[in-house]
Design a protein around this motif. Structure first.
Motif, PDB file in Angstrom:
ATOM      1  N   VAL A  40       0.858  -1.180   0.000  1.00 39.58           N
ATOM      2  CA  VAL A  40       0.000   0.000   0.000  1.00 39.58           C
ATOM      3  C   VAL A  40       0.900   1.239   0.000  1.00 39.58           C
ATOM      4  CG1 VAL A  40      -1.840   1.272   1.182  1.00 39.58           C
ATOM      5  CG2 VAL A  40      -1.809  -1.223   1.278  1.00 39.58           C
ATOM      6  N   VAL A  41       0.608   2.163  -0.907  1.00 35.04           N
ATOM      7  CA  VAL A  41       1.295   3.452  -0.980  1.00 35.04           C
ATOM      8  C   VAL A  41       0.415   4.462  -0.238  1.00 35.04           C
ATOM      9  CG1 VAL A  41       2.139   5.286  -2.494  1.00 35.04           C
ATOM     10  CG2 VAL A  41       2.296   2.879  -3.221  1.00 35.04           C
ATOM     11  N   LEU A  42       0.945   5.036   0.836  1.00 33.72           N
ATOM     12  CA  LEU A  42       0.228   6.069   1.593  1.00 33.72           C
ATOM     13  C   LEU A  42       0.808   7.412   1.191  1.00 33.72           C
ATOM     14  CD1 LEU A  42       0.294   4.405   5.137  1.00 33.72           C
ATOM     15  CD2 LEU A  42      -1.495   4.225   3.380  1.00 33.72           C
ATOM     16  N   GLY A  71       0.873  -4.681  -8.120  1.00 30.30           N
ATOM     17  CA  GLY A  71       0.050  -5.244  -7.046  1.00 30.30           C
ATOM     18  C   GLY A  71      -0.252  -4.286  -5.914  1.00 30.30           C
ATOM     19  N   ALA A  72       0.046  -3.003  -6.117  1.00 26.93           N
ATOM     20  CA  ALA A  72      -0.073  -2.016  -5.026  1.00 26.93           C
ATOM     21  C   ALA A  72      -1.366  -1.218  -5.094  1.00 26.93           C
ATOM     22  CB  ALA A  72       1.115  -1.060  -5.066  1.00 26.93           C
ATOM     23  N   ARG A  73      -1.830  -0.838  -3.925  1.00 32.65           N
ATOM     24  CA  ARG A  73      -2.934   0.105  -3.787  1.00 32.65           C
ATOM     25  C   ARG A  73      -2.320   1.461  -3.432  1.00 32.65           C
ATOM     26  NH1 ARG A  73      -5.996  -4.048  -3.587  1.00 32.65           N
ATOM     27  NH2 ARG A  73      -6.521  -5.500  -2.015  1.00 32.65           N
ATOM     28  N   VAL A  74      -2.978   2.532  -3.871  1.00 29.43           N
ATOM     29  CA  VAL A  74      -2.520   3.885  -3.562  1.00 29.43           C
ATOM     30  C   VAL A  74      -3.648   4.616  -2.850  1.00 29.43           C
ATOM     31  CG1 VAL A  74      -1.683   6.076  -4.506  1.00 29.43           C
ATOM     32  CG2 VAL A  74      -1.086   3.921  -5.635  1.00 29.43           C
ATOM     33  N   TRP A  75      -3.345   5.169  -1.675  1.00 29.04           N
ATOM     34  CA  TRP A  75      -4.318   5.947  -0.917  1.00 29.04           C
ATOM     35  C   TRP A  75      -3.788   7.358  -0.727  1.00 29.04           C
ATOM     36  CZ3 TRP A  75      -5.453   2.226   3.786  1.00 29.04           C
ATOM     37  CH2 TRP A  75      -6.148   1.090   3.325  1.00 29.04           C
ATOM     38  N   GLY A  76      -4.589   8.356  -1.070  1.00 30.08           N
ATOM     39  CA  GLY A  76      -4.273   9.740  -0.761  1.00 30.08           C
ATOM     40  C   GLY A  76      -4.885  10.077   0.600  1.00 30.08           C
ATOM     41  N   LEU A  98      -9.406   8.517  -1.611  1.00 26.92           N
ATOM     42  CA  LEU A  98      -8.949   9.684  -0.858  1.00 26.92           C
ATOM     43  C   LEU A  98      -9.511   9.540   0.547  1.00 26.92           C
ATOM     44  CD1 LEU A  98      -9.550  12.502  -3.506  1.00 26.92           C
ATOM     45  CD2 LEU A  98      -7.455  11.207  -3.056  1.00 26.92           C
ATOM     46  N   LEU A  99      -8.622   9.543   1.539  1.00 27.84           N
ATOM     47  CA  LEU A  99      -9.009   9.306   2.919  1.00 27.84           C
ATOM     48  C   LEU A  99      -8.997  10.601   3.716  1.00 27.84           C
ATOM     49  CD1 LEU A  99      -8.383   6.526   1.759  1.00 27.84           C
ATOM     50  CD2 LEU A  99      -7.284   5.938   3.894  1.00 27.84           C
ATOM     51  N   ALA A 100      -9.957  10.735   4.616  1.00 28.04           N
ATOM     52  CA  ALA A 100     -10.130  11.951   5.414  1.00 28.04           C
ATOM     53  C   ALA A 100      -9.563  11.761   6.817  1.00 28.04           C
ATOM     54  CB  ALA A 100     -11.615  12.309   5.483  1.00 28.04           C
ATOM     55  N   ASP A 101      -8.416  12.377   7.066  1.00 26.12           N
ATOM     56  CA  ASP A 101      -7.759  12.355   8.383  1.00 26.12           C
ATOM     57  C   ASP A 101      -8.033  13.702   9.057  1.00 26.12           C
ATOM     58  OD1 ASP A 101      -6.122  11.629  10.523  1.00 26.12           O
ATOM     59  OD2 ASP A 101      -4.260  12.101   9.465  1.00 26.12           O
TER      60      ASP A 101
END
Length: 160
Positions: A40-42, A71-76, A98-101
């Protein structure tokens, strides 16, 4: 809080997020540990619809096929809420979650929160085993790590 070191387990988290798919913005919680078995790419970024962030996220969205091939996922991840993320994704046709922090709790866990300013532009590569394998934390947020660099690091993970 200190930035996690390469070789250490990546701090686990669950954040609300959304992804643009077939014209709808599908909202769901995203938990890092539930993606074990795949890298996973954060990508932590300071803000939706800002100049450098827009270039960065458009670049990563445009390069999504390269990440998928590895094989990677990317999350912003940024401090804005899901409504802001939805507008940003629609405006620029961004295809990754896109994730809300909003409380910056995850940014603090990764050592990239900057009091009074938000967060430092940074990228963390989490291996399929949940261990932090590579990171880049920018001192100034004017540049970002290109897709080629991230793809090279992901390929190295696969070869290891």
């Amino acid at each position: 809080m200190a930035v996690p070191r390469v070789g250490e387990p990546a701090p686990d988290f669950t954040l609300p997020g959304g992804v643009l798919a077939d014209g709808s913005f599908d909202r769901a919680d995203h938990t890092l540990s539930s993606h074990r078995g795949a890298p996973v790419v954060l990508a932590f970024y300071p803000g939706d619809n800002t100049a450098v962030c827009t270039k960065q996220l458009c670049s990563y969205s445009g390069g999504l096929d390269r990440f998928t091939e590895l094989g990677a996922r990317v999350w912003g991840i940024s401090p804005q809420d899901l409504d802001s993320h939805e507008g940003f994704a629609r405006r620029h046709d961004l295809r990754m979650p896109l994730l809300a922090d909003t409380d910056r709790e995850v940014a603090r866990a990764y050592g990239v929160a900057v009091p009074g300013l938000g967060l430092r532009r940074s990228v963390f590569l989490v291996g399929p085993d949940g261990v932090l394998r590579w990171k880049h934390v920018a001192l100034l947020g004017a540049t970002f790590q290109p897709v080629d660099t991230l793809a090279r690091e992901l390929a190295a993970l696969d070869a290891a």
